[in-house]
Motif scaffolding. Structure first.
Motif, PDB file in Angstrom:
ATOM      1  N   TYR A  53       0.832  -1.211   0.000  1.00  0.00           N
ATOM      2  CA  TYR A  53       0.000   0.000   0.000  1.00  0.00           C
ATOM      3  C   TYR A  53       0.869   1.264   0.000  1.00  0.00           C
ATOM      4  N   MET A  54       1.967   1.235   0.753  1.00  0.00           N
ATOM      5  CA  MET A  54       2.841   2.404   0.810  1.00  0.00           C
ATOM      6  C   MET A  54       3.547   2.644  -0.523  1.00  0.00           C
ATOM      7  N   VAL A  55       3.958   1.580  -1.188  1.00  0.00           N
ATOM      8  CA  VAL A  55       4.581   1.728  -2.505  1.00  0.00           C
ATOM      9  C   VAL A  55       3.588   2.339  -3.495  1.00  0.00           C
ATOM     10  N   SER A  56       2.330   1.917  -3.405  1.00  0.00           N
ATOM     11  CA  SER A  56       1.296   2.493  -4.270  1.00  0.00           C
ATOM     12  C   SER A  56       1.120   3.982  -3.994  1.00  0.00           C
ATOM     13  N   LEU A  57       1.123   4.357  -2.721  1.00  0.00           N
ATOM     14  CA  LEU A  57       1.049   5.775  -2.369  1.00  0.00           C
ATOM     15  C   LEU A  57       2.244   6.539  -2.918  1.00  0.00           C
ATOM     16  N   MET A  58       3.409   5.916  -2.854  1.00  0.00           N
ATOM     17  CA  MET A  58       4.622   6.556  -3.345  1.00  0.00           C
ATOM     18  C   MET A  58       4.517   6.853  -4.834  1.00  0.00           C
ATOM     19  N   VAL A  59       3.999   5.902  -5.594  1.00  0.00           N
ATOM     20  CA  VAL A  59       3.828   6.100  -7.035  1.00  0.00           C
ATOM     21  C   VAL A  59       2.848   7.241  -7.308  1.00  0.00           C
ATOM     22  N   LEU A  60       1.758   7.288  -6.551  1.00  0.00           N
ATOM     23  CA  LEU A  60       0.780   8.370  -6.701  1.00  0.00           C
ATOM     24  C   LEU A  60       1.401   9.723  -6.383  1.00  0.00           C
ATOM     25  N   ASP A  61       2.255   9.769  -5.372  1.00  0.00           N
ATOM     26  CA  ASP A  61       2.928  11.017  -5.019  1.00  0.00           C
ATOM     27  C   ASP A  61       3.855  11.479  -6.135  1.00  0.00           C
ATOM     28  N   LEU A  62       4.523  10.551  -6.788  1.00  0.00           N
ATOM     29  CA  LEU A  62       5.419  10.904  -7.888  1.00  0.00           C
ATOM     30  C   LEU A  62       4.641  11.518  -9.050  1.00  0.00           C
ATOM     31  N   PHE A  63       3.405  11.054  -9.279  1.00  0.00           N
ATOM     32  CA  PHE A  63       2.573  11.625 -10.340  1.00  0.00           C
ATOM     33  C   PHE A  63       2.345  13.117 -10.113  1.00  0.00           C
ATOM     34  N   VAL A  64       1.918  13.465  -8.901  1.00  0.00           N
ATOM     35  CA  VAL A  64       1.585  14.868  -8.645  1.00  0.00           C
ATOM     36  C   VAL A  64       2.847  15.717  -8.517  1.00  0.00           C
ATOM     37  N   LEU A  65       3.958  15.126  -8.075  1.00  0.00           N
ATOM     38  CA  LEU A  65       5.217  15.869  -8.035  1.00  0.00           C
ATOM     39  C   LEU A  65       5.651  16.283  -9.443  1.00  0.00           C
ATOM     40  N   PHE A  66       5.345  15.431 -10.419  1.00  0.00           N
ATOM     41  CA  PHE A  66       5.634  15.779 -11.815  1.00  0.00           C
ATOM     42  C   PHE A  66       4.812  16.977 -12.266  1.00  0.00           C
ATOM     43  N   ALA A  67       3.571  17.084 -11.765  1.00  0.00           N
ATOM     44  CA  ALA A  67       2.660  18.144 -12.215  1.00  0.00           C
ATOM     45  C   ALA A  67       2.875  19.466 -11.492  1.00  0.00           C
ATOM     46  N   ILE A  68       3.444  19.442 -10.284  1.00  0.00           N
ATOM     47  CA  ILE A  68       3.537  20.659  -9.478  1.00  0.00           C
ATOM     48  C   ILE A  68       4.296  21.791 -10.169  1.00  0.00           C
ATOM     49  N   PRO A  69       5.467  21.564 -10.805  1.00  0.00           N
ATOM     50  CA  PRO A  69       6.142  22.700 -11.475  1.00  0.00           C
ATOM     51  C   PRO A  69       5.268  23.375 -12.522  1.00  0.00           C
ATOM     52  N   PHE A  70       4.497  22.589 -13.276  1.00  0.00           N
ATOM     53  CA  PHE A  70       3.592  23.176 -14.274  1.00  0.00           C
ATOM     54  C   PHE A  70       2.463  23.945 -13.586  1.00  0.00           C
ATOM     55  N   ARG A  71       2.055  23.470 -12.408  1.00  0.00           N
ATOM     56  CA  ARG A  71       1.005  24.165 -11.636  1.00  0.00           C
ATOM     57  C   ARG A  71       1.503  25.534 -11.202  1.00  0.00           C
ATOM     58  N   ILE A  72       2.755  25.621 -10.772  1.00  0.00           N
ATOM     59  CA  ILE A  72       3.332  26.905 -10.348  1.00  0.00           C
ATOM     60  C   ILE A  72       3.428  27.853 -11.527  1.00  0.00           C
ATOM     61  N   ILE A  73       3.889  27.336 -12.662  1.00  0.00           N
ATOM     62  CA  ILE A  73       4.037  28.173 -13.857  1.00  0.00           C
ATOM     63  C   ILE A  73       2.678  28.675 -14.351  1.00  0.00           C
ATOM     64  N   SER A  74       1.674  27.809 -14.306  1.00  0.00           N
ATOM     65  CA  SER A  74       0.364  28.165 -14.852  1.00  0.00           C
ATOM     66  C   SER A  74      -0.285  29.304 -14.099  1.00  0.00           C
ATOM     67  N   TYR A  75      -0.034  29.390 -12.781  1.00  0.00           N
ATOM     68  CA  TYR A  75      -0.686  30.444 -12.010  1.00  0.00           C
ATOM     69  C   TYR A  75      -0.133  31.814 -12.346  1.00  0.00           C
TER      70      TYR A  75
END
Length: 298
Positions: A53-75
């Motif tokens: 379960y923790m490994v699955s959470l880790m993978v999900l966290d990596l997904f949103v970490l990829f998106a965060i820089p674009f989120r900062i730029i978009s604002y």
């Protein structure tokens, strides 16, 4: 002119707050998840249910970490030049992380509840294979559900990623009800299981043995419950408030309500590094259990 000046001031304040939240979230998220991956690869020799379960959470966290820089730029951008499809893909990563994390947090609590309060039933109900299948089903379901993110923006106007959702999106009562139902039912299950486990462990805990496996299980449950309540509940309260104000009260929500929604969404992504607390306890517990089993065999 005064209204425009006020809006610009509000925009700058919200931009500052989001930057304060997103940049540390990204840095700490990469750091903690990187450390967790290193620890797992070096130390974990046996895949248990909590580790899966923790490994699955880790993978999900990596997904949103990829998106965060674009989120900062978009604002900070007036336009989005990377295409509507890529924008929708980035937005879908937010939903995959949030609702995947919510459902897997429920699985962690239910798994611990069964293991601690119903140990005889756990023999048949729990197994690493069943945990892996559960994670695959959750991932497939959440990814399928994110198809709605490709309809968040008007097709006729250029998208401003993470902003400017169409009125049809905010008028979609079915979408809001589904999201809130997932959160509410998950919150009830997580709180019930967590309280039951904590009461059971506290009663069985020996005062002179604070570092037993049971105490580590207690820490995992407390950390999981705290992360769940801090990260996910405020955003869904803001979502309901925004929907009600837009559709039932003003039809044109005040900037403050939209800002509150954006800030709570940013806070929801704090789970990217707060999950590192759970990673530490679960992985350490797994290593300790493996050591105990090895010593017992010898």
């Amino acid at each position: 002119a005064l209204y425009e000046s006020t809006n610009n001031c509000s925009h700058n304040i919200i931009k500052l707050l989001l930057t304060i939240v997103y940049i540390p979230t990204f840095i700490l998220g990469v750091l903690f998840n990187g450390m967790a991956i290193w620890f797992a690869l070096r130390k974990i020799r046996k895949l248990t249910e909590p580790v899966i379960y923790m490994v699955s959470l880790m993978v999900l966290d990596l997904f949103v970490l990829f998106a965060i820089p674009f989120r900062i730029i978009s604002y900070d951008s007036k336009k989005w030049d990377l295409g509507q499809t890529f924008c929708s893909f980035l937005e879908s990563l937010y939903f995959v992380n949030m609702y995947g994390s919510i459902l897997i947090s429920v699985c962690i609590c239910v798994d611990r509840y069964i293991a601690i309060l119903h140990p005889f039933a756990a023999v048949t109900l729990r197994s690493p294979g069943k945990a892996a299948i559960t994670c695959v089903i959750i991932s497939a379901g959440v990814w399928a559900g994110t198809s709605c993110t490709f309809q968040l923006h008007n097709k006729d106007t250029p998208p401003v990623c993470f902003h400017g959702f169409s009125e049809a999106t905010w008028e979609n009562i079915i979408l809001i009800v589904v999201l809130e139902t997932v959160l509410l039912s998950s919150t009830i299950v997580v709180i019930f299981c967590s309280v039951q486990i904590m009461v059971c462990l506290q009663r069985s805990q020996k005062p002179d043995s604070p570092f037993t496996i049971k105490s580590k299980s207690l820490k995992i449950i407390v950390a999981n419950l705290t992360i769940f309540l801090i990260c996910f509940v405020p955003y869904h309260l803001a979502l309901v408030l925004y929907y009600l104000v837009m559709n039932c009260i003003l039809n044109d929500p005040h900037e403050a309500i939209l800002s509150f929604l954006q800030i709570t969404l940013a806070c929801a992504n704090l789970n990217c590094f707060l999950d590192g607390v759970c990673f530490y306890f679960v992985f350490k517990e797994s290593v300790n259990l493996a050591s105990v089993e090895s010593n017992a065999m010898n």
